[in-house]
Write a protein that holds these residues in place. Structure first.
Motif, PDB file in Angstrom:
ATOM      1  N   LEU A   1       8.862   9.679   4.180  1.00 57.47           N
ATOM      2  CA  LEU A   1       9.247   8.216   4.446  1.00 57.47           C
ATOM      3  C   LEU A   1       9.383   7.226   3.438  1.00 57.47           C
ATOM      4  O   LEU A   1       8.609   7.187   2.247  1.00 57.47           O
ATOM      5  N   ASP A   2      10.432   6.473   3.584  1.00 54.97           N
ATOM      6  CA  ASP A   2      10.622   5.276   2.384  1.00 54.97           C
ATOM      7  C   ASP A   2       9.482   4.225   2.803  1.00 54.97           C
ATOM      8  O   ASP A   2       8.987   4.382   3.854  1.00 54.97           O
ATOM      9  N   SER A   3       9.603   3.282   2.074  1.00 59.27           N
ATOM     10  CA  SER A   3       8.581   2.146   2.480  1.00 59.27           C
ATOM     11  C   SER A   3       8.717   1.547   3.734  1.00 59.27           C
ATOM     12  O   SER A   3       7.760   1.297   4.364  1.00 59.27           O
ATOM     13  N   ILE A   4       9.789   1.460   4.067  1.00 60.33           N
ATOM     14  CA  ILE A   4       9.961   0.651   5.571  1.00 60.33           C
ATOM     15  C   ILE A   4       9.549   1.596   6.324  1.00 60.33           C
ATOM     16  O   ILE A   4       8.864   1.096   7.431  1.00 60.33           O
ATOM     17  N   GLY A   5       9.842   2.824   6.330  1.00 60.53           N
ATOM     18  CA  GLY A   5       9.231   3.819   7.407  1.00 60.53           C
ATOM     19  C   GLY A   5       7.809   4.188   7.429  1.00 60.53           C
ATOM     20  O   GLY A   5       7.336   4.286   8.400  1.00 60.53           O
ATOM     21  N   LEU A   6       7.346   4.126   6.143  1.00 53.86           N
ATOM     22  CA  LEU A   6       5.909   4.128   6.219  1.00 53.86           C
ATOM     23  C   LEU A   6       4.988   2.985   6.959  1.00 53.86           C
ATOM     24  O   LEU A   6       4.166   3.323   7.551  1.00 53.86           O
TER      25      LEU A   6
ATOM     26  N   VAL B   1      -1.558   8.785   7.025  1.00 55.99           N
ATOM     27  CA  VAL B   1      -0.541   7.785   6.613  1.00 55.99           C
ATOM     28  C   VAL B   1      -1.299   6.917   5.755  1.00 55.99           C
ATOM     29  O   VAL B   1      -0.592   6.478   4.641  1.00 55.99           O
ATOM     30  N   HIS B   2      -2.431   6.690   5.909  1.00 51.44           N
ATOM     31  CA  HIS B   2      -3.365   5.763   5.162  1.00 51.44           C
ATOM     32  C   HIS B   2      -3.262   6.325   3.658  1.00 51.44           C
ATOM     33  O   HIS B   2      -3.172   5.676   2.361  1.00 51.44           O
ATOM     34  N   ASP B   3      -3.689   7.769   3.771  1.00 48.72           N
ATOM     35  CA  ASP B   3      -3.881   8.130   2.344  1.00 48.72           C
ATOM     36  C   ASP B   3      -2.450   8.096   1.553  1.00 48.72           C
ATOM     37  O   ASP B   3      -2.662   7.836   0.382  1.00 48.72           O
ATOM     38  N   GLU B   4      -1.291   8.363   2.292  1.00 51.17           N
ATOM     39  CA  GLU B   4       0.156   8.435   1.706  1.00 51.17           C
ATOM     40  C   GLU B   4       0.460   7.010   1.112  1.00 51.17           C
ATOM     41  O   GLU B   4       0.798   6.524  -0.085  1.00 51.17           O
TER      42      GLU B   4
ATOM     43  N   GLY C   1       0.129   2.894  -3.558  1.00 50.48           N
ATOM     44  CA  GLY C   1      -0.474   1.679  -4.049  1.00 50.48           C
ATOM     45  C   GLY C   1      -0.264   0.526  -3.023  1.00 50.48           C
ATOM     46  O   GLY C   1      -0.341  -0.571  -3.171  1.00 50.48           O
ATOM     47  N   TYR C   2       0.000   0.902  -1.683  1.00 50.47           N
ATOM     48  CA  TYR C   2      -0.075   0.279  -0.546  1.00 50.47           C
ATOM     49  C   TYR C   2      -1.567  -0.269  -0.205  1.00 50.47           C
ATOM     50  O   TYR C   2      -2.384   0.650  -0.405  1.00 50.47           O
ATOM     51  N   HIS C   3      -1.703  -1.129   0.433  1.00 57.64           N
ATOM     52  CA  HIS C   3      -3.101  -1.531   1.062  1.00 57.64           C
ATOM     53  C   HIS C   3      -3.223  -1.799   2.712  1.00 57.64           C
ATOM     54  O   HIS C   3      -3.157  -2.671   3.000  1.00 57.64           O
ATOM     55  N   PHE C   4      -3.378  -0.554   3.047  1.00 56.44           N
ATOM     56  CA  PHE C   4      -3.414  -0.642   4.560  1.00 56.44           C
ATOM     57  C   PHE C   4      -4.850  -0.476   4.748  1.00 56.44           C
ATOM     58  O   PHE C   4      -5.878  -0.069   4.248  1.00 56.44           O
ATOM     59  N   ASN C   5      -5.128  -1.529   6.047  1.00 58.15           N
ATOM     60  CA  ASN C   5      -6.600  -1.618   6.219  1.00 58.15           C
ATOM     61  C   ASN C   5      -7.239  -0.333   7.041  1.00 58.15           C
ATOM     62  O   ASN C   5      -7.115  -0.360   8.498  1.00 58.15           O
TER      63      ASN C   5
END
Length: 144
Positions: A11-16, A63-66, A71-75
């Protein structure tokens, strides 16, 4: 609601980001915390498991791991990642169907990601929650 069976790395950033949000919505639906989407076909495979919440949390953990790797910060506190859950069966034709569908989206939305996937994908990887078997597209999956 779209809960991809593909590995989140495609997935691209929007998709993720959309997958994380839609996965959290799916979790709320499974917990009975929403009025909408209660009969959404994408939830069938989670509802049919022994523990739907643990299963969706395992899905979201990948999904969080990806996201973390990018470098994203999902809670992570929004879910309770289980130690292990049984893998869900996924027909190989479904995986191919979703990959083609994603490529169509990426061709318009993220041409560089599209080109990269075309060049580098020799075997389509499933989301870590799924185990591939030879078979046709599942009725509830056709909506992807």
């Amino acid at each position: 609601m779209r809960l991809w069976s593909l590995h989140p790395s495609y997935l691209d950033s929007i998709g993720l980001v959309a997958l994380w949000r839609e996965g959290l919505l799916a979790r709320k639906v499974l917990l009975g915390q929403t009025k909408g989407y209660t009969h959404h076909p994408q939830l069938i495979r989670f509802r049919e498991t022994e523990n739907p919440i643990q299963t969706i949390d395992a899905y979201l953990k990948a999904v969080h791991d990806e996201a973390t790797q990018r470098g994203y910060h999902f809670n992570l506190q929004k879910i309770v990642p289980p130690e292990q859950v049984p893998l869900l069966p996924l027909p190989d034709k479904q995986l191919e169907h979703e990959f083609r569908h994603l490529l169509n989206k990426l061709q318009k939305r993220a041409p560089q990601k599209y080109d990269l996937l075309l060049l580098q994908t020799t075997a389509i990887l499933p989301h870590p929650l799924f185990q591939i078997f030879h078979g046709n597209i599942s009725p509830w999956e056709k909506l992807i």
